[in-house]
Enzyme design. Structure first.
Site, mmCIF file in Angstrom:
data_model
loop_
_atom_site.group_PDB
_atom_site.id
_atom_site.type_symbol
_atom_site.label_atom_id
_atom_site.label_comp_id
_atom_site.label_asym_id
_atom_site.label_seq_id
_atom_site.Cartn_x
_atom_site.Cartn_y
_atom_site.Cartn_z
ATOM 1 N N SER A 127 -21.600 0.593 -23.582
ATOM 2 C CA SER A 127 -22.364 1.392 -22.836
ATOM 3 C C SER A 127 -22.782 3.439 -23.775
ATOM 4 O O SER A 127 -22.140 3.247 -24.926
ATOM 5 C CB SER A 127 -21.953 2.235 -21.667
ATOM 6 O OG SER A 127 -22.723 2.992 -21.497
ATOM 7 N N TYR A 152 -14.266 5.472 -17.787
ATOM 8 C CA TYR A 152 -15.318 4.573 -18.275
ATOM 9 C C TYR A 152 -16.001 4.403 -19.892
ATOM 10 O O TYR A 152 -15.920 3.484 -19.950
ATOM 11 C CB TYR A 152 -16.584 4.940 -17.382
ATOM 12 C CG TYR A 152 -17.775 3.986 -18.162
ATOM 13 C CD1 TYR A 152 -17.425 2.495 -16.935
ATOM 14 C CD2 TYR A 152 -19.126 4.709 -18.266
ATOM 15 C CE1 TYR A 152 -18.823 1.388 -17.411
ATOM 16 C CE2 TYR A 152 -19.907 3.383 -18.610
ATOM 17 C CZ TYR A 152 -20.253 1.975 -18.399
ATOM 18 O OH TYR A 152 -20.800 0.999 -18.170
HETATM 19 P P1 NAD Z 1 -22.354 -3.975 -11.621
HETATM 20 O O1 NAD Z 1 -22.079 -3.255 -10.939
HETATM 21 O O2 NAD Z 1 -24.350 -4.296 -11.141
HETATM 22 O O3 NAD Z 1 -22.813 -5.278 -12.110
HETATM 23 C C1 NAD Z 1 -20.904 -6.265 -12.295
HETATM 24 C C2 NAD Z 1 -20.470 -6.940 -12.001
HETATM 25 O O4 NAD Z 1 -19.130 -7.484 -12.415
HETATM 26 C C3 NAD Z 1 -20.871 -6.691 -10.363
HETATM 27 O O5 NAD Z 1 -21.458 -7.645 -9.610
HETATM 28 C C4 NAD Z 1 -18.716 -6.978 -10.260
HETATM 29 O O6 NAD Z 1 -18.972 -7.475 -8.792
HETATM 30 C C5 NAD Z 1 -18.701 -7.561 -11.305
HETATM 31 N N1 NAD Z 1 -17.092 -7.043 -11.218
HETATM 32 C C6 NAD Z 1 -16.613 -5.745 -11.693
HETATM 33 N N2 NAD Z 1 -15.149 -5.679 -11.767
HETATM 34 C C7 NAD Z 1 -15.156 -7.552 -12.112
HETATM 35 C C8 NAD Z 1 -14.082 -7.634 -11.726
HETATM 36 N N3 NAD Z 1 -12.992 -7.162 -12.511
HETATM 37 N N4 NAD Z 1 -13.702 -8.999 -12.220
HETATM 38 C C9 NAD Z 1 -14.699 -10.287 -11.508
HETATM 39 N N5 NAD Z 1 -16.431 -9.096 -11.400
HETATM 40 C C10 NAD Z 1 -16.217 -7.822 -11.541
HETATM 41 O O7 NAD Z 1 -23.058 -3.288 -13.105
HETATM 42 P P2 NAD Z 1 -24.474 -3.540 -14.069
HETATM 43 O O8 NAD Z 1 -25.562 -2.407 -13.831
HETATM 44 O O9 NAD Z 1 -25.042 -4.982 -13.828
HETATM 45 O O10 NAD Z 1 -24.211 -3.784 -14.735
HETATM 46 C C11 NAD Z 1 -23.219 -4.850 -16.470
HETATM 47 C C12 NAD Z 1 -22.560 -4.092 -17.566
HETATM 48 O O11 NAD Z 1 -23.183 -3.226 -18.102
HETATM 49 C C13 NAD Z 1 -21.359 -3.678 -17.291
HETATM 50 O O12 NAD Z 1 -20.066 -4.218 -17.508
HETATM 51 C C14 NAD Z 1 -21.818 -2.003 -17.737
HETATM 52 O O13 NAD Z 1 -20.636 -1.612 -17.395
HETATM 53 C C15 NAD Z 1 -22.745 -2.032 -18.393
HETATM 54 N N6 NAD Z 1 -23.827 -1.147 -18.903
HETATM 55 C C16 NAD Z 1 -24.951 -1.450 -17.361
HETATM 56 C C17 NAD Z 1 -25.546 -0.012 -17.587
HETATM 57 C C18 NAD Z 1 -26.820 -0.070 -16.799
HETATM 58 O O14 NAD Z 1 -27.437 0.927 -16.546
HETATM 59 N N7 NAD Z 1 -26.765 -1.026 -15.190
HETATM 60 C C19 NAD Z 1 -25.337 1.364 -19.227
HETATM 61 C C20 NAD Z 1 -24.774 0.109 -19.358
HETATM 62 C C21 NAD Z 1 -23.797 -0.622 -19.768
#
Ligand code: NAD
Length: 335
Positions: A127, A152
């Site tokens: 991130s 985080y």
């Molecule tokens: P999101 O919350 O929509 O997707 C994450 C998914 O992981 C969810 O469906 C959740 O139910 C599942 N999850 C969480 N903990 C879990 C566990 N212990 N076991 C199994 N499943 C689990 O988030 P996103 O926006 O799709 O993000 C995806 C990845 O990208 C994440 O790692 C997030 O930290 C990273 N990220 C996202 C952004 C953004 O702007 N969306 C920015 C930087 C990093």
């Protein structure tokens, strides 16, 4: 290819699974379907994936060590995309434990699964938050970043360090992608664009933190998806000179990589809101508030390294991406 996509019911995981299936890959999706935000949205994403040929889903928690071991033993994954994590900077202030369980213990289980099953490439979500309040603009992967401002961010930095040890010790090719504020159709209800859209349509005020003064490198979902898939295909093979029986002294050739993936055009929050108002044809009532604990003032991705090694860089203008989000939102919620 057989690909494991963790977090497949999540925003980014859903889009990645869709794209892999569209090109004929076999995709095994896992997700614990937690209630961090509306579960019905996760179920709707899954409902689109499940009928597709080549897709299978298992409800599984990353921190279930035995469950993850069994999954890797049963399936022979060629490559893994790890997107499951407890996301959100603000939530991590109140709920620190879930970040350690999902993002650190869970990530370790994925590393172990990859290591013991000769996975060709692990691509995982890092991130932009790892940069903290970095003052050098744009943020470069060569900057020294060890001052995370939230648990985080610390968990994402920890993932990069953990991946380094596995790439070094076991020659596991790993690539961390530092995503910069991702937005678009099927986006996350806890993120600004979604919250703003919902509030504006309901005639409620939007909360504008840091008095609207920060800039974010908002990145459109299709660009992120494309970048993830191109990176997954671009495997840094382990050092061919290494015999595999002795520790490799040439650590510089370890197959460990980290890239920024962002639009590289930071936008002032007030301009972002203005583009949304334009797309919705409505003016937002704004409540200006101070910066939230754990938040960073500005983000700006230097994507030179990604472009050089993977040959890709995001490019969707925010006005275009916001309009596509609004189209999706109106259709999904029938408003
Ligand atoms: P999101 O919350 O929509 O997707 C994450 C998914 O992981 C969810 O469906 C959740 O139910 C599942 N999850 C969480 N903990 C879990 C566990 N212990 N076991 C199994 N499943 C689990 O988030 P996103 O926006 O799709 O993000 C995806 C990845 O990208 C994440 O790692 C997030 O930290 C990273 N990220 C996202 C952004 C953004 O702007 N969306 C920015 C930087 C990093």
């Amino acid at each position: 290819m057989k690909v494991l996509v963790t977090g497949a019911a999540g925003f980014i995981g859903f889009h990645v699974a869709q794209r892999l299936l569209a090109r004929g890959d076999e995709v095994i999706g896992i997700d614990n379907l937690n209630d961090y935000y509306e579960v019905s949205l996760k179920e709707s994403r899954l409902a689109l994936l499940e009928p597709q040929e080549g897709f299978r889903f298992q409800k599984l928690d990353l921190d279930d060590r035995q469950g993850i071991e069994d999954l890797f033993a049963d399936e022979k994954f060629d490559r893994v995309v790890n997107l499951a994590a407890q996301a959100g900077v603000r939530y991590s202030i109140e709920n620190p434990h879930s970040y350690v369980q999902s993002n650190i213990v869970g990530f370790l289980n994925i590393l172990e699964g990859c290591r013991h099953n000769n996975v060709e490439h692990l691509v995982y979500a890092s991130s932009s938050s790892v940069y903290g309040a970095n003052e050098t603009m744009p943020f470069s992967v060569h900057d020294n970043v060890d001052h995370p401002l939230s648990l985080y961010a610390a968990s994402k930095k920890a993932n990069e360090l953990m991946a380094h040890t596995y790439s070094h010790l076991y020659r596991l090719p790993t690539t961390g992608l530092r995503f910069f504020t991702v937005y678009g159709p099927w986006g996350r209800p806890d993120m600004a664009l979604f919250l703003f859209t919902r509030a504006i349509l309901e005639g409620k005020p939007i909360k504008v933190f840091n008095y609207g003064k920060h800039r974010r490198d908002f990145t459109y979902i299709d660009d992120i998806t494309e970048g993830i898939i191109r990176t997954l295909d671009n495997v840094a093979m382990p050092n061919p000179d290494w015999s595999g029986t002795e520790p490799d002294p040439g650590t510089s050739r370890a197959p460990w990589r980290v890239y920024n993936i962002g639009n590289s055009k930071p936008v002032n929050l007030m301009d972002y809101i203005q583009a949304l108002e334009h797309s919705l044809g409505r003016t937002a009532e704004k409540e200006f508030l101070p910066m939230q604990p754990g938040d960073v003032p500005d983000t700006y991705a230097d994507v030179k390294q990604l472009k050089q090694d993977v040959g890709y860089q995001p490019s969707t203008p925010v006005e275009e991406g916001i309009a596509k989000f609004v189209d999706w939102y109106s259709g999904y919620y029938n408003v």
